[in-house]
Design a protein around this motif. Sequence first.
Motif, PDB file in Angstrom:
ATOM      1  N   ILE A  29       5.449   1.891  14.592  1.00 14.52           N
ATOM      2  CA  ILE A  29       4.544   2.462  15.384  1.00 14.52           C
ATOM      3  C   ILE A  29       4.849   3.556  16.063  1.00 14.52           C
ATOM      4  N   ASN A  30       3.933   4.424  16.147  1.00 11.73           N
ATOM      5  CA  ASN A  30       4.422   5.803  16.605  1.00 11.73           C
ATOM      6  C   ASN A  30       3.057   6.399  17.770  1.00 11.73           C
ATOM      7  N   ARG A  31       2.231   5.526  17.889  1.00  9.64           N
ATOM      8  CA  ARG A  31       0.976   5.897  18.742  1.00  9.64           C
ATOM      9  C   ARG A  31       0.706   4.744  19.724  1.00  9.64           C
ATOM     10  N   ILE A  32       0.747   4.605  20.994  1.00  8.04           N
ATOM     11  CA  ILE A  32       0.395   3.809  21.773  1.00  8.04           C
ATOM     12  C   ILE A  32      -0.969   4.165  22.723  1.00  8.04           C
ATOM     13  N   SER A  33      -1.921   3.189  22.743  1.00 11.90           N
ATOM     14  CA  SER A  33      -3.037   3.322  23.441  1.00 11.90           C
ATOM     15  C   SER A  33      -3.269   2.094  24.654  1.00 11.90           C
ATOM     16  N   ILE A  34      -3.327   2.578  25.876  1.00 11.02           N
ATOM     17  CA  ILE A  34      -3.025   1.656  26.884  1.00 11.02           C
ATOM     18  C   ILE A  34      -4.481   1.673  27.808  1.00 11.02           C
ATOM     19  N   GLY A  35      -4.899   0.528  27.855  1.00  8.63           N
ATOM     20  CA  GLY A  35      -6.374   0.062  28.417  1.00  8.63           C
ATOM     21  C   GLY A  35      -6.006   0.018  30.151  1.00  8.63           C
ATOM     22  N   MET A  36      -6.067   1.367  30.617  1.00  5.58           N
ATOM     23  CA  MET A  36      -5.964   1.527  32.242  1.00  5.58           C
ATOM     24  C   MET A  36      -7.292   1.335  32.755  1.00  5.58           C
ATOM     25  N   GLN A  37      -8.373   1.915  32.562  1.00 10.73           N
ATOM     26  CA  GLN A  37      -9.866   1.750  32.949  1.00 10.73           C
ATOM     27  C   GLN A  37      -9.745   2.608  34.455  1.00 10.73           C
ATOM     28  N   SER A  38      -9.128   1.841  35.169  1.00 11.99           N
ATOM     29  CA  SER A  38      -9.290   2.555  36.844  1.00 11.99           C
ATOM     30  C   SER A  38      -7.748   2.373  37.379  1.00 11.99           C
ATOM     31  N   SER A  39      -7.839   2.983  38.368  1.00 13.36           N
ATOM     32  CA  SER A  39      -6.508   3.186  39.212  1.00 13.36           C
ATOM     33  C   SER A  39      -6.962   2.453  40.599  1.00 13.36           C
ATOM     34  N   LYS A  40      -7.933   2.025  40.627  1.00  8.63           N
ATOM     35  CA  LYS A  40      -8.457   1.084  42.010  1.00  8.63           C
ATOM     36  C   LYS A  40      -8.339  -0.238  41.733  1.00  8.63           C
ATOM     37  N   ASP A  41      -7.626  -1.008  42.264  1.00  6.52           N
ATOM     38  CA  ASP A  41      -7.389  -2.553  42.343  1.00  6.52           C
ATOM     39  C   ASP A  41      -8.874  -3.391  42.395  1.00  6.52           C
ATOM     40  N   LYS A  42      -9.534  -2.776  43.245  1.00  7.95           N
ATOM     41  CA  LYS A  42     -10.886  -3.563  43.787  1.00  7.95           C
ATOM     42  C   LYS A  42     -11.725  -3.178  42.318  1.00  7.95           C
ATOM     43  N   GLU A  43     -11.731  -2.150  41.844  1.00  7.11           N
ATOM     44  CA  GLU A  43     -12.570  -1.986  40.590  1.00  7.11           C
ATOM     45  C   GLU A  43     -11.972  -2.853  39.334  1.00  7.11           C
ATOM     46  N   TYR A  68       0.882  -1.314   0.004  1.00  9.11           N
ATOM     47  CA  TYR A  68       0.006  -0.061  -0.039  1.00  9.11           C
ATOM     48  C   TYR A  68       0.921   1.212  -0.048  1.00  9.11           C
ATOM     49  N   LYS A  69       0.329   2.370  -0.445  1.00 12.64           N
ATOM     50  CA  LYS A  69       0.942   3.466  -0.342  1.00 12.64           C
ATOM     51  C   LYS A  69       0.792   3.966   1.006  1.00 12.64           C
ATOM     52  N   MET A  70       1.703   4.433   1.700  1.00 14.12           N
ATOM     53  CA  MET A  70       1.721   5.120   2.842  1.00 14.12           C
ATOM     54  C   MET A  70       2.111   6.267   3.178  1.00 14.12           C
ATOM     55  N   ALA A  71       1.274   6.970   3.934  1.00  9.77           N
ATOM     56  CA  ALA A  71       1.719   8.649   4.100  1.00  9.77           C
ATOM     57  C   ALA A  71       2.874   8.765   4.979  1.00  9.77           C
ATOM     58  N   GLY A  72       3.719   9.619   4.619  1.00 10.89           N
ATOM     59  CA  GLY A  72       5.131   9.624   5.235  1.00 10.89           C
ATOM     60  C   GLY A  72       4.799   9.979   6.741  1.00 10.89           C
ATOM     61  N   ASP A  73       3.801  10.637   7.104  1.00 14.80           N
ATOM     62  CA  ASP A  73       3.471  10.782   8.543  1.00 14.80           C
ATOM     63  C   ASP A  73       2.187  10.018   9.180  1.00 14.80           C
ATOM     64  N   CYS A  74       2.121   8.583   8.557  1.00 14.11           N
ATOM     65  CA  CYS A  74       1.085   7.989   8.900  1.00 14.11           C
ATOM     66  C   CYS A  74       0.983   7.567  10.221  1.00 14.11           C
ATOM     67  N   GLU A  75      -0.027   7.597  11.047  1.00 13.40           N
ATOM     68  CA  GLU A  75      -0.277   7.576  12.634  1.00 13.40           C
ATOM     69  C   GLU A  75      -0.497   6.118  12.412  1.00 13.40           C
ATOM     70  N   ILE A  76       0.172   5.414  13.226  1.00 12.41           N
ATOM     71  CA  ILE A  76       0.324   4.011  13.460  1.00 12.41           C
ATOM     72  C   ILE A  76      -0.063   3.449  14.976  1.00 12.41           C
ATOM     73  N   THR A  77      -1.327   3.268  15.432  1.00 20.60           N
ATOM     74  CA  THR A  77      -1.451   3.102  16.608  1.00 20.60           C
ATOM     75  C   THR A  77      -1.704   1.646  17.195  1.00 20.60           C
ATOM     76  N   MET A  78      -1.058   1.368  18.422  1.00 21.78           N
ATOM     77  CA  MET A  78      -1.032   0.178  18.931  1.00 21.78           C
ATOM     78  C   MET A  78      -1.794  -0.079  20.192  1.00 21.78           C
ATOM     79  N   GLU A  79      -2.836  -0.949  20.219  1.00 19.01           N
ATOM     80  CA  GLU A  79      -3.778  -1.069  21.532  1.00 19.01           C
ATOM     81  C   GLU A  79      -2.862  -1.938  22.605  1.00 19.01           C
ATOM     82  N   MET A  80      -2.585  -1.680  23.774  1.00 17.21           N
ATOM     83  CA  MET A  80      -2.021  -2.836  24.513  1.00 17.21           C
ATOM     84  C   MET A  80      -2.674  -2.624  26.080  1.00 17.21           C
TER      85      MET A  80
END
Length: 394
Positions: A114-128, A84-96
């Motif tokens: 890969i130049n963007r990371i998305s982290i699934g935190m959801q909560s800072s509370k261990d109980k939750e 594929y033709k890729m833009a030079g500034d293509c945003e490439i996101t990885m979920e983790m």
Amino acid sequence: MKDLAVYIHIPFCVKKCNYCDFLSFPAGEELWKKYLEKLIKEIIMTASDCREYIVSSVFLGGGTPSLLDAVCIGDILKALKDNYKMAGDCEITMEMNPGTVTPYKLKLYREYGINRISIGMQSSKDKELKILGRIHNNEEFLKCYWNVREAGFKNVNIDVMSALPAQDYDSYMDTLRQVVSLRPEHISAYSLIIEEGTPFYDMYGEDSDKNKEVAPLPSEEDERKMYHETKRYLRQMGYERYEISNYSLISKDKDYSCRHNKAYWTGIEYIGFGIGAASMMNHTRWSNIRDIVKYMDILDKDSGEGFKALRCDVEELDIHAGMEEFMFLGLRLCKGVSKHKFESLFGQSIQSVYGNVLDKMLKNKLLEEEGDFIKLTEYGTDISNYVMSEFLFD
């Protein structure tokens, strides 16, 4: 050339979370390898349909893509870049998800582009987190975040959730304050939705056993308070709300809003690879089949055009469907929809098509005009589903 957003679905995860209705499931390494082989074949075979496009964003989602060996991710991205033709500034996101990445994996992600990371935190509370069924605790999230930073990533999103069981306003604000103290470039703040087919639906849905003892959900008053305070607090701390649930760090030098998600909301064409992945190209919308065995079987036998047998729910978008999508998705953005763009796309003014609806929404202070744009008011945002539904044709 036209921009194209690419979504790649990795359905595998360690375990299903209690709230999750995404197409994801635990599986062994043997199935991973078979699936990825067929996924790469789909990417390569589809390239001939995408010659007039340039890929401006890539999103690796799931599931938990970071569960796989990093080399597998490299193979997927190589197939894209080679075909594929890729833009030079293509945003490439990885979920983790925390607990599924190592410094070595992160090093390879950087090398793969890969130049963007998305982290699934959801909560800072261990109980939750435990109630949600997450596989990590807060300490593991923090370790993951700092490993991401040390690997050199400068564009990071953190996902948080509100209205969780056992959560109250104070505990949610503790989570939000921790996130802001880390200064990620982007924050996605979603309210929990109880979806059918999930363990949470069995616990909290309409057909749940009301006598069964479960952690209580926040009151409606607390839920609304969380929602409104999120907007106020994040704005105060330097984050701009650009979509109903998404905030980006305000910067003079760089736009940290998610390019890939904005493609969906602004009508840029997109293609999805893997089971269940959705696409919209050339005024046609479709999804891939959801059955992984059938998916692999079709790609195993096929050597050409037959890959289109993967597609289901194919819908040719007429002008009315295009207008609906433009309004329904565009109004999610805080700046709203452009009157000029509507007319250039559909050859009619927005007033001539939606005049009665617009007049009613403006009169009731659910929408407001700002130059070329029509956007939701604060009150309109609170009942956005109702407002957007008014732009659907009968």
